[in-house]
Design a protein around this motif. Structure first.
Motif, mmCIF file in Angstrom:
data_model
loop_
_atom_site.group_PDB
_atom_site.id
_atom_site.type_symbol
_atom_site.label_atom_id
_atom_site.label_comp_id
_atom_site.label_asym_id
_atom_site.label_seq_id
_atom_site.Cartn_x
_atom_site.Cartn_y
_atom_site.Cartn_z
ATOM 1 N N UNK A 83 0.837 -1.198 0.000
ATOM 2 C CA UNK A 83 0.000 0.000 0.000
ATOM 3 C C UNK A 83 0.873 1.250 0.000
ATOM 4 N N UNK A 84 1.969 1.206 0.752
ATOM 5 C CA UNK A 84 2.890 2.351 0.771
ATOM 6 C C UNK A 84 3.482 2.598 -0.608
ATOM 7 N N UNK A 85 3.845 1.530 -1.307
ATOM 8 C CA UNK A 85 4.408 1.678 -2.645
ATOM 9 C C UNK A 85 3.386 2.255 -3.617
ATOM 10 N N UNK A 86 2.125 1.869 -3.444
ATOM 11 C CA UNK A 86 1.082 2.409 -4.308
ATOM 12 C C UNK A 86 0.934 3.918 -4.081
ATOM 13 N N UNK A 87 1.012 4.334 -2.832
ATOM 14 C CA UNK A 87 0.938 5.767 -2.527
ATOM 15 C C UNK A 87 2.187 6.500 -3.009
ATOM 16 N N UNK A 88 3.332 5.849 -2.983
ATOM 17 C CA UNK A 88 4.549 6.458 -3.532
ATOM 18 C C UNK A 88 4.380 6.724 -5.030
#
Length: 365
Positions: free
Chosen positions: A140-145
């Motif tokens: 999820x963090x990578x998607x937000x990045x």
């Protein structure tokens, strides 16, 4: 594909047509028809096996100029290694079908020697594209990045919401849980999405099938996706703009307001939203099914971290399937378990058939 295959492929798109035209077929295909008729009663099973024989095996029989019943270990292995797939389950299924056919061929005399399939010991994970599978697991963090990497001018909350919702665990038949999600389904006070079983034929169904928690970042995206009133369509390099209005029907993922009566987006438009998001982020395209699978993987990792032994059990996969997909069949369980192992490289999974000591090690008696 040989001229022979090209000449008959149109008439062989299903098993029933093959039977009707079996006088036009060669010995190889007629042997497969005999096998399916003699060994199976279920129509769907015969249809699926026929398609596999025709699409995955028949070309090898033509190439080697002999029936599958006469293949040796090397030739059987060449069938398995030639498959371009990311599914361990499919390769296990294919190997099982090859084995069943060889056993039948021994019984009826087509195979005069032995069954070569059990002697084949190959690592399925060496055949499938494991690197490709792992690359499609995105946190999820990578998607937000990825979202933050997009220029503000090009940011589209509808596109990001379309990627975000499957990644949170929304799916449903034909992605109805995503397409039919309404603003009123979201409890912004407690950060919970109440997912319902709505579909395009019933947008007023309010039976909750699962609840998904989210954080403040997600809340902001969903809020802004809902309040979007129009989409700016860009033409050419000079950025000429056309404003397209959205339908006002309470849905998070909005349909462009045209003359058609459909209230929810279609599958091509949904896919276009995803493709546009990943293109703007300059990242490889990740399909909705892979985003959804990543949500299931996260749930399994959460369960594992809360385990006394730090190890998953077979039933954990079934529980996650029940929670996210509403059912747990053997094929779904196998697919999820195989996918989890490839992504995490965690093979230390406890079987419910065995007993374990206080450290989670199997007790051998």
């Amino acid at each position: 594909m040989s001229d022979k295959l090209n000449a008959i492929q149109d008439m062989l798109y299903n098993f029933n047509i093959a039977i009707e035209n079996r006088n036009l077929l060669d010995e190889f295909l007629n042997n497969k028809i005999n096998f399916l008729i003699e060994e199976y009663e279920d129509k769907l099973t015969k249809m699926n096996y026929w398609k596999t024989f025709y699409n995955k095996i028949y070309g090898f029989e033509i190439s080697f100029n002999k029936d599958l019943a006469l293949f040796n270990e090397m030739e059987i292995e060449s069938i398995l290694r030639s498959q371009y797939t990311t599914s361990p389950g499919f390769l296990k299924y294919l190997k099982s079908l090859l084995n069943k056919y060889e056993e039948w061929a021994l019984k009826v005399g087509l195979n005069p020697t032995y069954n070569p399939v059990p002697a084949i010991n190959i690592n399925i994970n060496e055949i499938i594209d494991t690197k490709n599978i792992r690359s499609k697991y995105v946190t999820l963090d990578e998607l937000f990045d990825m979202w933050e990497s997009i220029d503000n001018y090009d940011k589209d909350y509808q596109e990001f919401a379309a990627a975000l919702l499957p990644r949170l665990g929304l799916k449903g038949k034909n992605w109805d849980e995503v397409k039919c999600l309404k603003y009123d389904d979201i409890d912004f006070k407690n950060n919970i999405i109440n997912v319902t079983n709505r579909n395009k034929n019933n947008l007023y169904e309010d039976t909750i099938v699962k609840r998904i928690s989210f954080d403040e970042r997600v809340a902001e995206i969903l809020e802004k996706a809902y309040t979007s009133e129009h989409k700016i369509k860009v033409f050419g390099s000079n950025r000429n703009e056309e404003i397209l209005e959205y339908k006002k029907n309470g849905l998070i993922i909005k349909k462009i307001d045209r003359d058609d009566k459909e209230e929810i987006i279609g599958s091509p438009y949904f896919r276009n939203l995803l493709q546009s998001f990943f293109k703007k982020a300059d990242e490889q395209y990740i399909a909705a099914k892979d985003l959804f699978r990543a949500a299931e993987i996260d749930k399994l990792l959460e369960i594992k971290n809360n385990k006394e032994w730090g190890k998953l059990e077979n039933n954990d996969f079934k529980d996650v399937l029940e929670e996210f997909e509403g059912e747990s069949t053997n094929s779904k369980y196998t697919a999820l378990r195989d996918h989890y192992i490839i992504v995490t490289k965690d093979t230390d999974i406890l079987s419910n058939r065995y007993k374990y000591d206080e450290n989670g090690n199997r007790i051998i008696k």
